[in-house]
Design a protein around this motif. Sequence first.
Motif, PDB file in Angstrom:
ATOM      1  N   UNK A  81       0.825  -1.204   0.000  1.00  0.00           N
ATOM      2  CA  UNK A  81       0.000   0.000   0.000  1.00  0.00           C
ATOM      3  C   UNK A  81       0.860   1.254   0.000  1.00  0.00           C
ATOM      4  N   UNK A  82       0.264   2.346  -0.454  1.00  0.00           N
ATOM      5  CA  UNK A  82       0.984   3.621  -0.522  1.00  0.00           C
ATOM      6  C   UNK A  82       1.330   4.124   0.876  1.00  0.00           C
ATOM      7  N   UNK A  83       2.474   4.813   0.985  1.00  0.00           N
ATOM      8  CA  UNK A  83       2.943   5.298   2.284  1.00  0.00           C
ATOM      9  C   UNK A  83       1.968   6.252   2.951  1.00  0.00           C
ATOM     10  N   UNK A  84       1.184   6.994   2.161  1.00  0.00           N
ATOM     11  CA  UNK A  84       0.278   7.976   2.768  1.00  0.00           C
ATOM     12  C   UNK A  84      -1.051   7.354   3.208  1.00  0.00           C
ATOM     13  N   UNK A  85      -1.190   6.046   3.079  1.00  0.00           N
ATOM     14  CA  UNK A  85      -2.398   5.377   3.550  1.00  0.00           C
ATOM     15  C   UNK A  85      -2.505   5.507   5.071  1.00  0.00           C
ATOM     16  N   UNK A  86      -3.623   6.020   5.541  1.00  0.00           N
ATOM     17  CA  UNK A  86      -3.865   6.164   6.976  1.00  0.00           C
ATOM     18  C   UNK A  86      -4.396   4.842   7.514  1.00  0.00           C
ATOM     19  N   UNK A  87      -3.734   4.331   8.539  1.00  0.00           N
ATOM     20  CA  UNK A  87      -4.105   3.047   9.134  1.00  0.00           C
ATOM     21  C   UNK A  87      -4.937   3.291  10.384  1.00  0.00           C
ATOM     22  N   UNK A  88      -6.144   2.740  10.395  1.00  0.00           N
ATOM     23  CA  UNK A  88      -7.018   2.792  11.566  1.00  0.00           C
ATOM     24  C   UNK A  88      -7.075   1.377  12.133  1.00  0.00           C
ATOM     25  N   UNK A  89      -6.288   1.117  13.166  1.00  0.00           N
ATOM     26  CA  UNK A  89      -6.131  -0.251  13.658  1.00  0.00           C
ATOM     27  C   UNK A  89      -7.234  -0.682  14.610  1.00  0.00           C
ATOM     28  N   UNK A 120      -2.064   5.460  12.510  1.00  0.00           N
ATOM     29  CA  UNK A 120      -0.703   5.604  12.008  1.00  0.00           C
ATOM     30  C   UNK A 120      -0.787   5.677  10.484  1.00  0.00           C
ATOM     31  N   UNK A 121       0.329   5.521   9.806  1.00  0.00           N
ATOM     32  CA  UNK A 121       0.346   5.465   8.346  1.00  0.00           C
ATOM     33  C   UNK A 121       1.211   4.296   7.908  1.00  0.00           C
ATOM     34  N   UNK A 122       1.001   3.851   6.689  1.00  0.00           N
ATOM     35  CA  UNK A 122       1.834   2.781   6.146  1.00  0.00           C
ATOM     36  C   UNK A 122       3.292   3.224   6.095  1.00  0.00           C
ATOM     37  N   UNK A 123       3.538   4.461   5.681  1.00  0.00           N
ATOM     38  CA  UNK A 123       4.914   4.945   5.598  1.00  0.00           C
ATOM     39  C   UNK A 123       5.606   4.941   6.944  1.00  0.00           C
ATOM     40  N   UNK A 124       4.904   5.379   7.976  1.00  0.00           N
ATOM     41  CA  UNK A 124       5.491   5.396   9.315  1.00  0.00           C
ATOM     42  C   UNK A 124       5.821   3.982   9.778  1.00  0.00           C
ATOM     43  N   UNK A 125       4.896   3.054   9.541  1.00  0.00           N
ATOM     44  CA  UNK A 125       5.143   1.675   9.973  1.00  0.00           C
ATOM     45  C   UNK A 125       6.228   1.016   9.135  1.00  0.00           C
ATOM     46  N   UNK A 126       6.275   1.337   7.860  1.00  0.00           N
ATOM     47  CA  UNK A 126       7.318   0.775   7.010  1.00  0.00           C
ATOM     48  C   UNK A 126       8.705   1.177   7.520  1.00  0.00           C
ATOM     49  N   UNK A 127       8.805   2.400   8.047  1.00  0.00           N
ATOM     50  CA  UNK A 127      10.092   2.915   8.478  1.00  0.00           C
ATOM     51  C   UNK A 127      10.461   2.606   9.907  1.00  0.00           C
ATOM     52  N   UNK A 128       9.461   2.316  10.769  1.00  0.00           N
ATOM     53  CA  UNK A 128       9.763   2.209  12.198  1.00  0.00           C
ATOM     54  C   UNK A 128       9.266   0.938  12.865  1.00  0.00           C
ATOM     55  N   UNK A 129       8.349   0.215  12.275  1.00  0.00           N
ATOM     56  CA  UNK A 129       7.764  -0.948  12.927  1.00  0.00           C
ATOM     57  C   UNK A 129       8.733  -2.131  12.838  1.00  0.00           C
ATOM     58  N   UNK A 130       9.247  -2.623  13.973  1.00  0.00           N
ATOM     59  CA  UNK A 130      10.257  -3.690  13.920  1.00  0.00           C
ATOM     60  C   UNK A 130       9.736  -4.996  13.331  1.00  0.00           C
ATOM     61  N   UNK A 131       8.432  -5.211  13.407  1.00  0.00           N
ATOM     62  CA  UNK A 131       7.858  -6.445  12.881  1.00  0.00           C
ATOM     63  C   UNK A 131       7.823  -6.474  11.354  1.00  0.00           C
ATOM     64  N   UNK A 132       7.972  -5.328  10.722  1.00  0.00           N
ATOM     65  CA  UNK A 132       7.928  -5.260   9.259  1.00  0.00           C
ATOM     66  C   UNK A 132       9.322  -5.296   8.644  1.00  0.00           C
ATOM     67  N   UNK A 133      10.344  -5.202   9.472  1.00  0.00           N
ATOM     68  CA  UNK A 133      11.718  -5.147   8.966  1.00  0.00           C
ATOM     69  C   UNK A 133      12.040  -6.420   8.187  1.00  0.00           C
TER      70      UNK A 133
END
Length: 236
Positions: free
Chosen positions: A191-199, A205-218
């Motif tokens: 998904x695009x980085x600007x996608x707003x995530x409503x968990x 959060x956003x996909x971009x933020x999680x892509x860059x900082x979420x340790x589970x996605x590394x």
Amino acid sequence: MLVVGFPTGALQANCYLIAAGKGAPCVIVDPGQDAADAVAKAVREHGLSPVAAVLTHGHFDHCFAVTPICDGDGIPAYIHPDDRDLLSDPLKGVSTDTAAFFGGKLQMREPREVRELADEAVLDLAGLSITVDHTPGHTQGSVTFRCDTEEGGRLLFAGDTLFAGSIGRTDLPGGDVRQMASSLRTKILTLADDTVVLPGHGPTTTIGRERGTNPFLAGLEEGSEDSTAQGPLRGL
């Protein structure tokens, strides 16, 4: 577009109402424990008319109020077929500790009208176009819902698949760490980085933020499935 969200119940699962605007038809996402009164209040406050309830998965903290809400308004509930049995047997999908917390008894029944979700189906509800993605891992029937706003934004209702800084736990009945890794890699990280995530729990959060900082996605974009074993997971 109008999005109203609030946490409900002992496990503070997020419930959302989405509509084209005030005074419009709406869709209810994940009406969990103690959600009925909060949903009714939001409906009155914004002049909304519920047309459906959609469930990201079958854990009771996300769907406990679906039957009174749906049957009370005469609207259908949507759930993936792999989680449908949890609507009438909620303890089937939880840990022994969670079951014990509720005294080993938690009664639910299906709403009168249940419609089953298919992967990549597009739901036309309340004037909105909602895309369903099957994302097993937390449960076998976990799904996420994607929706674009008239203003050009992108929304992802992620359930217990992705959180701010974490992902859904995979150690409950129906959970699977490799399926979770595949879902994250093929359905979330595309998904695009600007996608707003409503968990399903916690803050947006956003996909971009999680892509860059979420340790589970590394490493997942490179095909690794090991990162989903790091740190504390979230969810029921």
